[in-house]
Design a protein around this motif. Sequence first.
Motif, PDB file in Angstrom:
ATOM      1  N   TYR A 189       0.861  -1.181   0.000  1.00 47.99           N
ATOM      2  CA  TYR A 189       0.000   0.000   0.000  1.00 47.99           C
ATOM      3  C   TYR A 189       0.900   1.234   0.000  1.00 47.99           C
ATOM      4  O   TYR A 189       1.621   1.492   0.972  1.00 47.99           O
ATOM      5  N   PRO A 190       0.889   2.009  -1.090  1.00 50.93           N
ATOM      6  CA  PRO A 190       1.861   3.107  -1.246  1.00 50.93           C
ATOM      7  C   PRO A 190       1.866   4.097  -0.089  1.00 50.93           C
ATOM      8  O   PRO A 190       2.940   4.546   0.334  1.00 50.93           O
ATOM      9  N   ALA A 191       0.682   4.448   0.446  1.00 51.20           N
ATOM     10  CA  ALA A 191       0.643   5.437   1.523  1.00 51.20           C
ATOM     11  C   ALA A 191       1.337   4.909   2.770  1.00 51.20           C
ATOM     12  O   ALA A 191       2.125   5.625   3.410  1.00 51.20           O
ATOM     13  N   TYR A 192       1.052   3.637   3.130  1.00 49.26           N
ATOM     14  CA  TYR A 192       1.725   3.061   4.300  1.00 49.26           C
ATOM     15  C   TYR A 192       3.218   2.947   4.039  1.00 49.26           C
ATOM     16  O   TYR A 192       4.027   3.200   4.946  1.00 49.26           O
ATOM     17  N   ARG A 193       3.603   2.582   2.810  1.00 43.10           N
ATOM     18  CA  ARG A 193       5.025   2.447   2.484  1.00 43.10           C
ATOM     19  C   ARG A 193       5.762   3.764   2.685  1.00 43.10           C
ATOM     20  O   ARG A 193       6.895   3.789   3.184  1.00 43.10           O
ATOM     21  N   ARG A 194       5.114   4.868   2.311  1.00 44.68           N
ATOM     22  CA  ARG A 194       5.745   6.179   2.510  1.00 44.68           C
ATOM     23  C   ARG A 194       5.868   6.519   3.988  1.00 44.68           C
ATOM     24  O   ARG A 194       6.896   7.036   4.436  1.00 44.68           O
ATOM     25  N   LEU A 195       4.809   6.224   4.753  1.00 42.88           N
ATOM     26  CA  LEU A 195       4.867   6.488   6.196  1.00 42.88           C
ATOM     27  C   LEU A 195       5.972   5.651   6.836  1.00 42.88           C
ATOM     28  O   LEU A 195       6.740   6.142   7.674  1.00 42.88           O
ATOM     29  N   ILE A 210      -5.014  16.634  19.189  1.00 44.15           N
ATOM     30  CA  ILE A 210      -4.896  17.389  17.939  1.00 44.15           C
ATOM     31  C   ILE A 210      -5.014  16.442  16.745  1.00 44.15           C
ATOM     32  O   ILE A 210      -5.663  16.749  15.739  1.00 44.15           O
ATOM     33  N   ALA A 211      -4.395  15.254  16.865  1.00 46.91           N
ATOM     34  CA  ALA A 211      -4.415  14.288  15.766  1.00 46.91           C
ATOM     35  C   ALA A 211      -5.818  13.804  15.446  1.00 46.91           C
ATOM     36  O   ALA A 211      -6.073  13.350  14.321  1.00 46.91           O
ATOM     37  N   ASP A 212      -6.729  13.894  16.416  1.00 48.49           N
ATOM     38  CA  ASP A 212      -8.112  13.504  16.169  1.00 48.49           C
ATOM     39  C   ASP A 212      -8.924  14.627  15.538  1.00 48.49           C
ATOM     40  O   ASP A 212      -9.984  14.383  14.966  1.00 48.49           O
ATOM     41  N   ALA A 213      -8.457  15.857  15.659  1.00 51.37           N
ATOM     42  CA  ALA A 213      -9.257  17.008  15.241  1.00 51.37           C
ATOM     43  C   ALA A 213      -8.828  17.610  13.908  1.00 51.37           C
ATOM     44  O   ALA A 213      -9.569  18.405  13.332  1.00 51.37           O
ATOM     45  N   VAL A 214      -7.651  17.273  13.411  1.00 54.26           N
ATOM     46  CA  VAL A 214      -7.153  17.893  12.176  1.00 54.26           C
ATOM     47  C   VAL A 214      -6.699  16.812  11.197  1.00 54.26           C
ATOM     48  O   VAL A 214      -6.641  15.624  11.530  1.00 54.26           O
ATOM     49  N   ASP A 215      -6.354  17.222  10.004  1.00 55.84           N
ATOM     50  CA  ASP A 215      -5.792  16.318   9.007  1.00 55.84           C
ATOM     51  C   ASP A 215      -4.438  15.810   9.512  1.00 55.84           C
ATOM     52  O   ASP A 215      -3.523  16.594   9.781  1.00 55.84           O
ATOM     53  N   ARG A 216      -4.316  14.501   9.658  1.00 55.01           N
ATOM     54  CA  ARG A 216      -3.101  13.924  10.247  1.00 55.01           C
ATOM     55  C   ARG A 216      -1.879  14.110   9.355  1.00 55.01           C
ATOM     56  O   ARG A 216      -0.754  14.186   9.846  1.00 55.01           O
ATOM     57  N   ARG A 217      -2.082  14.181   8.056  1.00 58.18           N
ATOM     58  CA  ARG A 217      -0.950  14.443   7.164  1.00 58.18           C
ATOM     59  C   ARG A 217      -0.384  15.831   7.440  1.00 58.18           C
ATOM     60  O   ARG A 217       0.842  16.004   7.532  1.00 58.18           O
ATOM     61  N   LYS A 218      -1.241  16.835   7.581  1.00 56.81           N
ATOM     62  CA  LYS A 218      -0.776  18.192   7.861  1.00 56.81           C
ATOM     63  C   LYS A 218      -0.048  18.254   9.194  1.00 56.81           C
ATOM     64  O   LYS A 218       0.984  18.928   9.320  1.00 56.81           O
ATOM     65  N   LEU A 219      -0.567  17.536  10.192  1.00 56.17           N
ATOM     66  CA  LEU A 219       0.075  17.556  11.507  1.00 56.17           C
ATOM     67  C   LEU A 219       1.432  16.871  11.456  1.00 56.17           C
ATOM     68  O   LEU A 219       2.378  17.298  12.133  1.00 56.17           O
ATOM     69  N   LEU A 220       1.546  15.801  10.657  1.00 59.91           N
ATOM     70  CA  LEU A 220       2.844  15.157  10.482  1.00 59.91           C
ATOM     71  C   LEU A 220       3.841  16.103   9.824  1.00 59.91           C
ATOM     72  O   LEU A 220       5.015  16.151  10.197  1.00 59.91           O
ATOM     73  N   LEU A 221       3.369  16.865   8.837  1.00 57.18           N
ATOM     74  CA  LEU A 221       4.249  17.825   8.166  1.00 57.18           C
ATOM     75  C   LEU A 221       4.739  18.898   9.144  1.00 57.18           C
ATOM     76  O   LEU A 221       5.930  19.244   9.164  1.00 57.18           O
ATOM     77  N   ILE A 222       3.830  19.419   9.966  1.00 59.64           N
ATOM     78  CA  ILE A 222       4.206  20.465  10.924  1.00 59.64           C
ATOM     79  C   ILE A 222       5.180  19.930  11.968  1.00 59.64           C
ATOM     80  O   ILE A 222       6.218  20.544  12.258  1.00 59.64           O
ATOM     81  N   LEU A 265      15.760  14.226   8.869  1.00 54.42           N
ATOM     82  CA  LEU A 265      14.405  14.701   9.129  1.00 54.42           C
ATOM     83  C   LEU A 265      13.838  15.479   7.940  1.00 54.42           C
ATOM     84  O   LEU A 265      12.629  15.414   7.670  1.00 54.42           O
ATOM     85  N   VAL A 266      14.679  16.211   7.236  1.00 52.17           N
ATOM     86  CA  VAL A 266      14.218  16.917   6.036  1.00 52.17           C
ATOM     87  C   VAL A 266      13.813  15.904   4.961  1.00 52.17           C
ATOM     88  O   VAL A 266      12.782  16.058   4.290  1.00 52.17           O
ATOM     89  N   VAL A 267      14.621  14.862   4.785  1.00 52.41           N
ATOM     90  CA  VAL A 267      14.269  13.809   3.822  1.00 52.41           C
ATOM     91  C   VAL A 267      12.958  13.141   4.212  1.00 52.41           C
ATOM     92  O   VAL A 267      12.083  12.887   3.369  1.00 52.41           O
ATOM     93  N   ALA A 268      12.789  12.843   5.525  1.00 52.47           N
ATOM     94  CA  ALA A 268      11.538  12.246   5.994  1.00 52.47           C
ATOM     95  C   ALA A 268      10.358  13.168   5.730  1.00 52.47           C
ATOM     96  O   ALA A 268       9.260  12.715   5.383  1.00 52.47           O
ATOM     97  N   LEU A 269      10.584  14.471   5.887  1.00 52.13           N
ATOM     98  CA  LEU A 269       9.532  15.458   5.627  1.00 52.13           C
ATOM     99  C   LEU A 269       9.092  15.415   4.163  1.00 52.13           C
ATOM    100  O   LEU A 269       7.894  15.482   3.849  1.00 52.13           O
ATOM    101  N   LEU A 270      10.041  15.259   3.261  1.00 56.10           N
ATOM    102  CA  LEU A 270       9.716  15.178   1.832  1.00 56.10           C
ATOM    103  C   LEU A 270       8.914  13.921   1.523  1.00 56.10           C
ATOM    104  O   LEU A 270       8.025  13.929   0.657  1.00 56.10           O
ATOM    105  N   LEU A 330       5.367  14.398   2.714  1.00 52.39           N
ATOM    106  CA  LEU A 330       4.677  15.315   1.811  1.00 52.39           C
ATOM    107  C   LEU A 330       3.880  14.571   0.746  1.00 52.39           C
ATOM    108  O   LEU A 330       2.865  15.069   0.248  1.00 52.39           O
ATOM    109  N   ARG A 331       4.286  13.354   0.417  1.00 55.45           N
ATOM    110  CA  ARG A 331       3.622  12.562  -0.619  1.00 55.45           C
ATOM    111  C   ARG A 331       2.484  11.709  -0.077  1.00 55.45           C
ATOM    112  O   ARG A 331       1.861  10.956  -0.829  1.00 55.45           O
ATOM    113  N   LEU A 332       2.228  11.776   1.234  1.00 54.69           N
ATOM    114  CA  LEU A 332       1.098  11.041   1.799  1.00 54.69           C
ATOM    115  C   LEU A 332      -0.220  11.655   1.339  1.00 54.69           C
ATOM    116  O   LEU A 332      -0.296  12.862   1.080  1.00 54.69           O
ATOM    117  N   PRO A 333      -1.290  10.857   1.259  1.00 54.81           N
ATOM    118  CA  PRO A 333      -2.603  11.433   0.963  1.00 54.81           C
ATOM    119  C   PRO A 333      -3.149  12.162   2.180  1.00 54.81           C
ATOM    120  O   PRO A 333      -2.658  11.980   3.304  1.00 54.81           O
TER     121      PRO A 333
END
Length: 430
Positions: A29-35, A88-100, A199-204, A207-210
């Motif tokens: 599953y591409p999304a899990y693979r990226r995570l 916070i993880a329950d109230a917002v988009d988890r991808r955005k919170l991971l990015l922040i 960490l910058v590489v992980a951030l990139l 960024l590709r998560l849905p």
Amino acid sequence: MAQRGETRHRRGLRGLLGEVVLDTRPLRYPAYRRLWTSSIISAVGAQFSAVAVPKQLFDITGSSAYVGLAGVFGLVPLLIFGLWGGAIADAVDRRKLLLISNGGLAATAVLLWLVAASGIASVWLVLILFAVQQTFFAINSPTRGAAVARLVPAHLLPSAQALRSTVFQLGSILGPLLAGMLLPLLGLPVLYLVDAIALVVALLVVLRLPAIPPNEAAPKKAGLRSVIDGFRYLGVHTVLLASFLLDIIAMVFGMPRALFPEMAEHTFGDPHGGGVALGWLYAAIPLGAFCFGVLSGWLHRITRHGAGVVVAVAAWGVAIIGFGWADSLWLAVLFLAIGGGADLVSMVYRSSILQAAATDEMRGRIQGVFTVVVAGGPRLADILHGLGGAWLGTGGAVMLGGALVVLATGLAAVCLPAFWRYRAPTGDHV
């Protein structure tokens, strides 16, 4: 005929390996693979800072007391923001919170690198930056955990958790080893720089998560009431509460790491100031967990997750008893490695229970409690084992702790039969 027999033999061998070796189906599953990939990068990189911070504090002060103070600066934000971060993880988009949160981790690593590279000898500046870094980690960790169940089918949750836990253990082994090799060659600032780059590489990759938006039942705000609601939810769900209780039993009574320095010197013959034995004692548990994780392909076939946790925690207690009894280094390392394998099984099934038994709108907050329990238990164990070692001797304290794990686990299984009977839910998605 011979060729057909050889083909059947190869297929049989592949089938046997598929039953034993780490189940990699979640990586389809591409999304899990990226995570998962971002977790690998972050796990290894984080160990560079884990080595660099105490080393920098000791270099500045020459005092282990300041090194110990880093534990306080790390634990307090973890306790506070681990719970709030889950809300916070329950109230917002988890991808955005991971990015922040990933961006915050990278930024603090860069600041720590600048402080070290410029030669600023400020203990409090390092401690404050470390506390800020742990704040972002406390938000990032429950968010990552809560995202897993949205990225893979329910029947693959144990395999996904095994992959995730194995990556963490690999980071715990490789990170310190690589840091130890780079430190004398390139200097302490480079450790922070490597962490920042990772960490910058992980951030990139993140960024590709849905998008992973909250569902309709999720809270609109992440305030104190939301955190309290999470504890209320936990209080009425016995299976979740029992999973946390068993982890507390295992870690508080059975994690003897505070006694490793004394045992390395007085029991296993290390010279004063540390030696090979100390390194092996610290490496043994994650090494055992990693090796067991590589051979964890069969874990997803067991549906009695509650019984799996109980048996694994009891096995951890028995292994710790064996460690306390051992009078040779390699026997001690063997018992700790067995304990590490048992701890990985417990972690896989507890994480799967958390993902499956908690509803999605509560999953972040429960994952936040999970983060606090996992981080806080070993720190309480340090206090208890330190006192126990002074009163009973190191071997006696370790064996007593292991025995208490076994007894308390048995008592918990008897008093909480619903947890013992708990089975993984059927169906494709959670």
